[in-house]
Enzyme design. Structure first.
Site, PDB file in Angstrom:
ATOM      1  N   ASN A  28     -26.190  31.780   4.883  1.00 38.14           N
ATOM      2  CA  ASN A  28     -25.981  31.153   3.571  1.00 38.14           C
ATOM      3  C   ASN A  28     -27.254  30.371   3.265  1.00 38.14           C
ATOM      4  O   ASN A  28     -27.481  29.309   3.829  1.00 38.14           O
ATOM      5  CB  ASN A  28     -24.760  30.216   3.648  1.00 38.14           C
ATOM      6  CG  ASN A  28     -24.602  29.371   2.405  1.00 38.14           C
ATOM      7  OD1 ASN A  28     -25.234  29.629   1.377  1.00 38.14           O
ATOM      8  ND2 ASN A  28     -23.748  28.348   2.492  1.00 38.14           N
ATOM      9  N   TRP A  29     -28.059  30.945   2.387  1.00 40.40           N
ATOM     10  CA  TRP A  29     -29.352  30.309   2.091  1.00 40.40           C
ATOM     11  C   TRP A  29     -29.188  29.015   1.291  1.00 40.40           C
ATOM     12  O   TRP A  29     -30.124  28.248   1.159  1.00 40.40           O
ATOM     13  CB  TRP A  29     -30.237  31.268   1.299  1.00 40.40           C
ATOM     14  CG  TRP A  29     -30.820  32.402   2.091  1.00 40.40           C
ATOM     15  CD1 TRP A  29     -30.540  32.748   3.376  1.00 40.40           C
ATOM     16  CD2 TRP A  29     -31.806  33.340   1.631  1.00 40.40           C
ATOM     17  NE1 TRP A  29     -31.283  33.852   3.739  1.00 40.40           N
ATOM     18  CE2 TRP A  29     -32.068  34.233   2.695  1.00 40.40           C
ATOM     19  CE3 TRP A  29     -32.492  33.521   0.419  1.00 40.40           C
ATOM     20  CZ2 TRP A  29     -32.992  35.279   2.590  1.00 40.40           C
ATOM     21  CZ3 TRP A  29     -33.401  34.566   0.307  1.00 40.40           C
ATOM     22  CH2 TRP A  29     -33.648  35.424   1.381  1.00 40.40           C
ATOM     23  N   LYS A  30     -28.020  28.809   0.696  1.00 38.10           N
ATOM     24  CA  LYS A  30     -27.806  27.678  -0.229  1.00 38.10           C
ATOM     25  C   LYS A  30     -28.893  27.714  -1.315  1.00 38.10           C
ATOM     26  O   LYS A  30     -29.361  28.808  -1.670  1.00 38.10           O
ATOM     27  CB  LYS A  30     -27.781  26.355   0.536  1.00 38.10           C
ATOM     28  CG  LYS A  30     -26.804  26.415   1.707  1.00 38.10           C
ATOM     29  CD  LYS A  30     -26.413  25.077   2.242  1.00 38.10           C
ATOM     30  CE  LYS A  30     -25.461  25.268   3.409  1.00 38.10           C
ATOM     31  NZ  LYS A  30     -24.897  24.020   3.887  1.00 38.10           N
ATOM     32  N   GLU A  79     -19.356  22.730  -0.341  1.00 30.15           N
ATOM     33  CA  GLU A  79     -20.240  22.122  -1.354  1.00 30.15           C
ATOM     34  C   GLU A  79     -19.748  22.441  -2.765  1.00 30.15           C
ATOM     35  O   GLU A  79     -19.948  21.651  -3.690  1.00 30.15           O
ATOM     36  CB  GLU A  79     -21.690  22.580  -1.116  1.00 30.15           C
ATOM     37  CG  GLU A  79     -22.268  21.888   0.129  1.00 30.15           C
ATOM     38  CD  GLU A  79     -23.279  22.680   0.928  1.00 30.15           C
ATOM     39  OE1 GLU A  79     -23.849  23.653   0.414  1.00 30.15           O
ATOM     40  OE2 GLU A  79     -23.493  22.314   2.105  1.00 30.15           O
ATOM     41  N   SER A 112     -23.768  23.797  11.388  1.00 30.58           N
ATOM     42  CA  SER A 112     -24.853  23.546  12.351  1.00 30.58           C
ATOM     43  C   SER A 112     -24.894  24.580  13.490  1.00 30.58           C
ATOM     44  O   SER A 112     -25.209  24.235  14.626  1.00 30.58           O
ATOM     45  CB  SER A 112     -24.761  22.128  12.912  1.00 30.58           C
ATOM     46  OG  SER A 112     -24.912  21.169  11.872  1.00 30.58           O
ATOM     47  N   GLY A 141     -26.026  28.242   7.853  1.00 29.76           N
ATOM     48  CA  GLY A 141     -26.800  27.682   6.749  1.00 29.76           C
ATOM     49  C   GLY A 141     -28.262  27.553   7.117  1.00 29.76           C
ATOM     50  O   GLY A 141     -29.029  28.517   7.106  1.00 29.76           O
ATOM     51  N   GLY A 142     -28.659  26.349   7.500  1.00 32.41           N
ATOM     52  CA  GLY A 142     -30.072  26.039   7.766  1.00 32.41           C
ATOM     53  C   GLY A 142     -30.777  27.056   8.661  1.00 32.41           C
ATOM     54  O   GLY A 142     -31.906  27.485   8.361  1.00 32.41           O
ATOM     55  N   GLY A 163     -24.765  20.946   8.082  1.00 37.70           N
ATOM     56  CA  GLY A 163     -26.082  20.378   7.818  1.00 37.70           C
ATOM     57  C   GLY A 163     -26.322  19.049   8.509  1.00 37.70           C
ATOM     58  O   GLY A 163     -27.286  18.346   8.208  1.00 37.70           O
ATOM     59  N   HIS A 189     -16.894  27.410  -0.681  1.00 40.27           N
ATOM     60  CA  HIS A 189     -17.724  26.632   0.251  1.00 40.27           C
ATOM     61  C   HIS A 189     -17.492  25.149  -0.035  1.00 40.27           C
ATOM     62  O   HIS A 189     -17.296  24.752  -1.188  1.00 40.27           O
ATOM     63  CB  HIS A 189     -19.199  26.996   0.056  1.00 40.27           C
ATOM     64  CG  HIS A 189     -20.076  26.378   1.097  1.00 40.27           C
ATOM     65  ND1 HIS A 189     -20.458  25.062   1.033  1.00 40.27           N
ATOM     66  CD2 HIS A 189     -20.594  26.870   2.244  1.00 40.27           C
ATOM     67  CE1 HIS A 189     -21.198  24.783   2.106  1.00 40.27           C
ATOM     68  NE2 HIS A 189     -21.299  25.864   2.845  1.00 40.27           N
ATOM     69  N   GLU A 214     -15.331  25.874   8.317  1.00 36.31           N
ATOM     70  CA  GLU A 214     -16.533  25.050   8.326  1.00 36.31           C
ATOM     71  C   GLU A 214     -16.136  23.583   8.181  1.00 36.31           C
ATOM     72  O   GLU A 214     -15.919  23.106   7.055  1.00 36.31           O
ATOM     73  CB  GLU A 214     -17.450  25.435   7.160  1.00 36.31           C
ATOM     74  CG  GLU A 214     -17.940  26.855   7.212  1.00 36.31           C
ATOM     75  CD  GLU A 214     -19.225  27.022   6.395  1.00 36.31           C
ATOM     76  OE1 GLU A 214     -20.228  27.431   6.978  1.00 36.31           O
ATOM     77  OE2 GLU A 214     -19.215  26.698   5.204  1.00 36.31           O
TER      78      GLU A 214
HETATM   79  P1  PGA Z   1     -25.400  24.614   8.276  1.00 34.62           P
HETATM   80  O1  PGA Z   1     -24.543  25.122   7.003  1.00 34.62           O
HETATM   81  O2  PGA Z   1     -25.464  25.776   9.244  1.00 34.62           O
HETATM   82  O3  PGA Z   1     -26.734  24.262   7.706  1.00 34.62           O
HETATM   83  O4  PGA Z   1     -24.664  23.463   8.844  1.00 34.62           O
HETATM   84  C1  PGA Z   1     -23.439  25.975   7.153  1.00 34.62           C
HETATM   85  C2  PGA Z   1     -22.832  26.263   5.801  1.00 34.62           C
HETATM   86  O5  PGA Z   1     -22.757  25.329   4.978  1.00 34.62           O
HETATM   87  O6  PGA Z   1     -22.423  27.406   5.513  1.00 34.62           O
END
Ligand code: PGA
Length: 248
Positions: free
Chosen positions: A14-16, A101, A212, A233-234, A176, A99, A170
């Protein structure tokens, strides 16, 4: 590689809201070059404007791509929204739905998330429905109740629909933050999700863990019975790290 009940492992990035054309080109080239080496299915969910770039870089490879959101509506006066049919035209396989967010920053309700998942299915996409508790929920002992509440309208879509989805657990406090759920904490929730899926007759649905995830912690998470892969994500922005997770 498969889990106990023969569910294939899936690692999704997930590049966000990260990337630009030049950086993406380098990352996509590395993913494409290495795709044969990964032990599982891999895919990436990129910002809408980069879907065409992902499609042109990844077509013909085993790496799939998708979006981070999808409209619940087919078409119409919904400024700023993107429909499942539009995503399908760009070769998308996946659409994230709900998600945290989106839930927290955009007020998406459990019902809205289920409607998005249903719209994704109707367009021929695989929705990746995300659920997870906040730190306050966890500390209050409400984790499983929150997950149950979030899943309720999704499961109400029925076994046929749910069996064509992917779910992702999640925990919001692990996203993050560098603070991953321990494999046991994650398994407890994945086990509860699996029980709900089994009761519905959809036990084969893949349930990913996210929050994470890195190469260093992925193998202990993947060792858990009900964890079928990761939503990353990251670490998905660094080809080598992402591919190392997929190579476990
Ligand atoms: P993260 O994000 O791996 O950076 O914690 C995961 C996500 O939000 O899908």
């Amino acid at each position: 590689m498969t889990s106990v009940e023969n569910r294939a492992r899936l690692v999704l990035g997930n590049w966000k809201m990260h990337g630009n054309l030049a950086e993406n080109a380098a990352l996509l080239t590395e993913l494409r070059a290495a795709d044969a080496a990964s032990h599982c299915e891999i895919g990436i969910c990129v910002p809408f404007p980069y879907l065409a770039q992902a499609a042109s870089a990844l077509t013909g490879s085993s790496v799939s791509w998708g979006a981070q959101d999808v409209s619940a509506h087919e078409k119409g006066a919904y400024t700023g929204e993107v429909s499942g049919a539009m995503l399908k035209e760009f070769g998308c396989r996946w659409a994230l739905a709900g998600h945290s967010e989106r839930r927290v920053l955009h007020g998406e309700t459990d019902e809205a998330v289920a409607a998005k998942a249903q719209a994704a299915l109707a367009a021929g996409l695989t929705p990746v429905v995300c659920v997870g508790e906040s730190l306050a929920d966890r500390e209050a002992g409400n984790t499983l109740a929150v997950i149950e509440r979030q899943l309720k309208p999704v499961l109400a879509l029925g076994a046929d629909a749910v069996s064509r989805m992917v779910l992702a657990y999640e925990p919001v406090w692990a996203i993050g933050t560098g603070r991953t759920a321990s494999p046991e904490q994650a398994q407890e929730v994945h086990g509860a999700i699996r029980a709900a899926l089994r009761a519905l007759g959809a036990a084969q649905v893949q349930v990913l863990y996210g929050g994470s995830v890195k190469a260093a912690n992925a193998s202990s998470l993947f060792a858990m019975t009900d964890i079928d892969g990761a939503l990353v994500g990251g670490a998905s922005l660094v080809a080598d790290e992402f591919l190392r997770i997929a190579a476990i």
